[in-house]
Scaffold this motif. Structure first.
Motif, PDB file in Angstrom:
ATOM      1  N   GLU A   1      -7.933   0.827  -4.732  1.00 44.46           N
ATOM      2  CA  GLU A   1      -8.396   1.536  -3.848  1.00 44.46           C
ATOM      3  C   GLU A   1      -7.607   2.725  -3.264  1.00 44.46           C
ATOM      4  OE1 GLU A   1      -9.691   0.902   0.803  1.00 44.46           O
ATOM      5  OE2 GLU A   1     -10.623  -0.527  -0.919  1.00 44.46           O
TER       6      GLU A   1
ATOM      7  N   THR B   1     -12.655   3.726  -5.589  1.00 43.59           N
ATOM      8  CA  THR B   1     -12.229   2.232  -6.311  1.00 43.59           C
ATOM      9  C   THR B   1     -12.581   2.160  -7.608  1.00 43.59           C
ATOM     10  OG1 THR B   1     -14.226   1.371  -5.202  1.00 43.59           O
ATOM     11  CG2 THR B   1     -12.316   1.370  -3.496  1.00 43.59           C
TER      12      THR B   1
ATOM     13  N   LYS C   1     -13.230  11.432  -0.229  1.00 48.12           N
ATOM     14  CA  LYS C   1     -12.575  10.601   0.888  1.00 48.12           C
ATOM     15  C   LYS C   1     -12.128   9.106  -0.023  1.00 48.12           C
ATOM     16  CE  LYS C   1     -13.139   8.992   5.632  1.00 48.12           C
ATOM     17  NZ  LYS C   1     -11.800   9.716   6.161  1.00 48.12           N
ATOM     18  N   LYS C   2     -12.677   8.324  -0.602  1.00 47.32           N
ATOM     19  CA  LYS C   2     -12.328   7.220  -1.109  1.00 47.32           C
ATOM     20  C   LYS C   2     -12.634   6.989  -2.463  1.00 47.32           C
ATOM     21  CE  LYS C   2     -13.375   2.228  -0.106  1.00 47.32           C
ATOM     22  NZ  LYS C   2     -13.748   1.496   1.022  1.00 47.32           N
TER      23      LYS C   2
ATOM     24  N   LYS D   1       2.002   5.225   0.153  1.00 46.33           N
ATOM     25  CA  LYS D   1       1.545   6.383   1.054  1.00 46.33           C
ATOM     26  C   LYS D   1       2.207   7.436   0.468  1.00 46.33           C
ATOM     27  CE  LYS D   1       2.444   4.749   5.198  1.00 46.33           C
ATOM     28  NZ  LYS D   1       2.414   4.747   6.747  1.00 46.33           N
TER      29      LYS D   1
ATOM     30  N   THR E   1       0.995  -1.384   0.063  1.00 47.77           N
ATOM     31  CA  THR E   1      -0.049   0.080  -0.151  1.00 47.77           C
ATOM     32  C   THR E   1       0.815   1.213  -0.035  1.00 47.77           C
ATOM     33  OG1 THR E   1      -1.893  -0.951   1.239  1.00 47.77           O
ATOM     34  CG2 THR E   1      -1.732   1.338   1.163  1.00 47.77           C
TER      35      THR E   1
ATOM     36  N   VAL F   1      -2.569  10.325   1.663  1.00 54.29           N
ATOM     37  CA  VAL F   1      -3.135   9.257   0.838  1.00 54.29           C
ATOM     38  C   VAL F   1      -2.646   7.898   0.831  1.00 54.29           C
ATOM     39  CG1 VAL F   1      -3.748   9.104  -1.740  1.00 54.29           C
ATOM     40  CG2 VAL F   1      -3.405  11.429  -0.749  1.00 54.29           C
ATOM     41  N   THR F   2      -3.440   7.005   0.822  1.00 56.87           N
ATOM     42  CA  THR F   2      -3.104   5.738   0.655  1.00 56.87           C
ATOM     43  C   THR F   2      -3.487   4.855  -0.712  1.00 56.87           C
ATOM     44  OG1 THR F   2      -4.732   5.046   1.719  1.00 56.87           O
ATOM     45  CG2 THR F   2      -2.985   5.085   3.161  1.00 56.87           C
ATOM     46  N   ASP F   3      -2.689   4.529  -1.151  1.00 53.53           N
ATOM     47  CA  ASP F   3      -3.114   3.864  -2.608  1.00 53.53           C
ATOM     48  C   ASP F   3      -2.623   2.307  -2.494  1.00 53.53           C
ATOM     49  OD1 ASP F   3      -3.463   3.220  -5.491  1.00 53.53           O
ATOM     50  OD2 ASP F   3      -2.149   5.005  -5.764  1.00 53.53           O
TER      51      ASP F   3
ATOM     52  N   ASN G   1      -7.663   6.152  -0.855  1.00 58.44           N
ATOM     53  CA  ASN G   1      -8.031   6.517   0.399  1.00 58.44           C
ATOM     54  C   ASN G   1      -7.432   8.000   0.632  1.00 58.44           C
ATOM     55  OD1 ASN G   1     -10.219   4.837   1.481  1.00 58.44           O
ATOM     56  ND2 ASN G   1      -8.770   3.576   0.887  1.00 58.44           N
ATOM     57  N   ILE G   2      -8.171   9.246   1.192  1.00 59.21           N
ATOM     58  CA  ILE G   2      -7.530  10.337   1.561  1.00 59.21           C
ATOM     59  C   ILE G   2      -7.890  10.523   3.120  1.00 59.21           C
ATOM     60  CG2 ILE G   2      -7.517  12.778   0.971  1.00 59.21           C
ATOM     61  CD1 ILE G   2      -8.152  12.256  -1.897  1.00 59.21           C
ATOM     62  N   ALA G   3      -7.183  10.783   3.862  1.00 60.77           N
ATOM     63  CA  ALA G   3      -7.269  10.694   5.220  1.00 60.77           C
ATOM     64  C   ALA G   3      -8.221  11.861   5.651  1.00 60.77           C
ATOM     65  CB  ALA G   3      -6.042  10.518   6.168  1.00 60.77           C
TER      66      ALA G   3
END
Length: 611
Positions: free
Chosen positions: A540, A606, A603-604, A516, A514, A524-526, A542-544
């Motif tokens: 997926e 996918t 925020k997310k 970051k 994942t 951001v995690t990817d 995600n933005i914290a």
């Protein structure tokens, strides 16, 4: 994790040039393009074959195509009630090189029959991990009903790896075929051969000898020529950009050979009148085996080359450890420095005098003179003996994904672009991708082998690796997420002004990363996972802490279309599919002469990349 593999030569005629030479072979021979403005290139085309302007497959229905009227694409449209019939070209061929683009529908089965007898299988093999001879790109089995059950099929040849694309995507195949040979009494003296098959940029078959027709041949006989044939009784398939080079002319021959060997280190061709040879004679063929000196010699040949057809002929001269030249009719044809060279000469038909010299001064190289010729209707042919060399051949350094694996390296993209912070992510499902940690974006995805690390680890190396399978590029690397000042603002080429900062990656229990990074002050995690059956990647992001007005670019291409089932087709090369339940919908826009698929991200997000 790492192994080395030496690829076999593609026939002695190309040994000293290697596979790279074969990729460029026959450039001087004009290809014939099959016109698809009508069906006149085919013999009494059955009704199941038609022309269309566009074709799309239904990803949820077997053998289902949606067509738009027009021409340019040859389509076999069948169903259970109308199984269809095969299509024969008017072309009769012997030795031939051919290539085409083709598309299979979901579950479709077809094939290319060379001379109507030897089948290269075309099949919806999407997601197959261990392909068989009956899979896409396989050389189909021979068949004998007299044998016991389970043994009727034999001598099939599976592709080296599965380089297949998803149904509805265009695939590219290149085939080189050598017809069987017969003596003047009609007795077969050598078998047919598949010299190579390239599928979607991957070499999957090489130098395969065929002892006889494969199953489904239109007859059980073999001959020097036969009709090209497309299978049409098993499934919906489409073709375009069909071209071929028919090698139906006699190759030039050499005769009246005489050689002389001179001792010494020669920087240039000397005045032979001032020299005395240490050996001379009349050999049966062009060869360096007549030289008894290991180094510091000059070998000179004179003789006659017989040309059957006038035209432009390309000669390739291999002179390991030195230099050399070929003159025909007193005019230069090839000058070889740096161990090899190539040149083209316009030659009349008839007997022409030639001179060839080879001087060797590098002691570590093995003496191995090689000369090939190709021309109009003539496949590249070895005029010298088989004692040719590949002194600068590199044993490829291949990294296999026997477990989920990560390798950092440079990655070179088409157009001369280099990703300097590339991270190769390999999976045991044989689907892999490169992540650009400097932009936060996937830049390429591929199926098959993981990485060829030869450029990185051979000798001093340049730090780069390259995909070892069938690769799909996504264009020049650019930020995955950005703020657009206006709806039609150009997509940024870098992360300036975004406070972008890579934060590395973490691995899950199966070794999958994942990624970051910080963007506009938010983490951001990817993460991307291989879809079941290796059909693509599920991604997926995600933005914290949500950031206002962020947009994600999912794809860029010349043509992006929304198809049935929520699939977005990008240049008919891959699909993008958004997950259900998203509040925002993607937008197809035009910017800088290209189309882009973009979507707001809060925020997310996918989505899946399917190819």
């Amino acid at each position: 994790m790492m192994n080395k593999k030496i690829y076999t030569a593609l026939g002695m005629a190309l040994l000293f040039l290697g596979t790279a030479g074969l990729r460029q072979a026959h450039a001087q021979t004009l290809k014939s393009q099959v016109s698809l403005t009508d069906l006149s290139a085919f013999a009494a085309a059955p009704k199941n074959w038609q022309l269309a302007a566009t074709v799309h497959a239904d990803m949820d229905k077997v053998n289902e195509f949606a067509l738009t009227p027009g021409n340019g694409i040859l389509v076999n449209k069948v169903d259970e009630k109308n199984p269809g019939h095969d299509l024969y070209f008017t072309l009769q061929h012997g030795d031939i090189d051919m290539e085409m683009d083709y598309m299979v529908a979901k579950g479709a089965n077809s094939g290319i029959y060379l001379q109507g007898r030897y089948e290269i299988q075309l099949l919806d093999s999407w997601g197959t991990v261990n392909p068989k001879s009956s899979d896409n790109g396989g050389i189909y089995e021979r068949w004998d009903d007299a044998k016991p059950d389970g043994m009727k099929g034999y001598e099939g040849h599976a592709p080296r790896q599965n380089a297949s694309r998803a149904p509805g995507l265009w695939q590219h195949i290149r085939i080189s075929f050598q017809a069987p040979r017969f003596d003047d009494k009609g007795v077969k003296v050598s078998n047919a051969k598949i010299l190579y098959v390239w599928l979607n940029g991957v070499l999957i078959q090489e130098n395969v000898e065929l002892s006889g027709p494969t199953r489904g041949a239109f007859d059980a006989k073999e001959s020097a020529t036969g009709p090209l044939r497309l299978q049409g009784d098993h499934g919906a398939v489409a073709f375009k950009n069909i071209s071929y080079t028919n090698f139906d002319k006699l190759h030039p021959t050499v005769s009246n050979l005489k050689y002389s060997v001179y001792k010494g280190n020669f920087d240039a061709e000397p005045d032979y009148k001032t020299l005395k040879p240490v050996a001379e004679g009349v050999p049966p063929m062009l060869t360096s085996n007549e030289v008894k000196l290991a180094n510091d010699f000059l070998l000179k040949y004179t003789g006659t080359i017989h040309v059957y057809e006038p035209g432009d002929y390309t000669f390739k001269l291999s002179v390991p450890g030195g230099k050399g030249a070929l003159r025909i009719n007193g005019a230069p044809a090839v000058t070889a420095g740096g161990f090899r060279g190539a040149g083209t000469a316009t030659l009349p038909a008839g007997d022409l005098p030639f001179e060839l010299y080879y001087t060797k001064s590098v002691d570590w190289a093995k003496a191995a003179l090689g000369l090939t010729v190709s021309g109009p209707g003539v496949r590249e042919y070895l005029l010298s003996d088989g004692n040719v060399s590949s002194n600068d051949a590199v044993d490829p350094i291949l990294i296999n994904a026997t477990e989920n694996i990560i390798l950092r390296s440079f990655s070179d993209l088409p157009g001369g672009f280099r990703v300097t912070h590339g991270i190769g992510v390999g999976s045991t499902e044989q689907l892999h991708y490169t992540y650009d940690a400097d932009k936060g974006m996937i830049v390429q995805i591929w199926r098959g082998g993981f990485l060829d690390a030869t450029p990185m680890w051979h000798e001093r190396g340049d730090g780069s690796s390259r995909p070892a399978g069938s690769v799909q590029f996504f264009g020049r690397s650019a930020p995955g997420i950005a703020k657009l000042a206006t709806a039609d603002a150009a997509w940024p080429t870098d992360t300036n002004g975004t406070a972008y900062k890579p934060k590395g990656y973490v691995l899950d229990s199966d070794g999958r990363p994942t990624f970051k990074y910080m963007l506009y002050g938010s983490l951001v995690t990817d993460a991307s996972l291989v879809i079941s059956g290796a059909q693509g990647l599920h991604r997926e992001v995600n933005i914290a802490v949500p950031v206002a007005a962020l947009t994600m670019r999912l794809a860029q291409g010349s043509k992006i279309e929304l198809l049935k089932g929520g699939y977005y087709s990008v240049d008919d090369q891959y699909y993008i599919r958004l997950d259900d339940g998203l509040t925002d919908k993607p937008v197809i826009r035009t910017s800088g002469g290209m189309q882009e698929l973009i979507i707001p991200i809060q925020k997310k997000l996918t989505y899946s990349i399917i190819f």
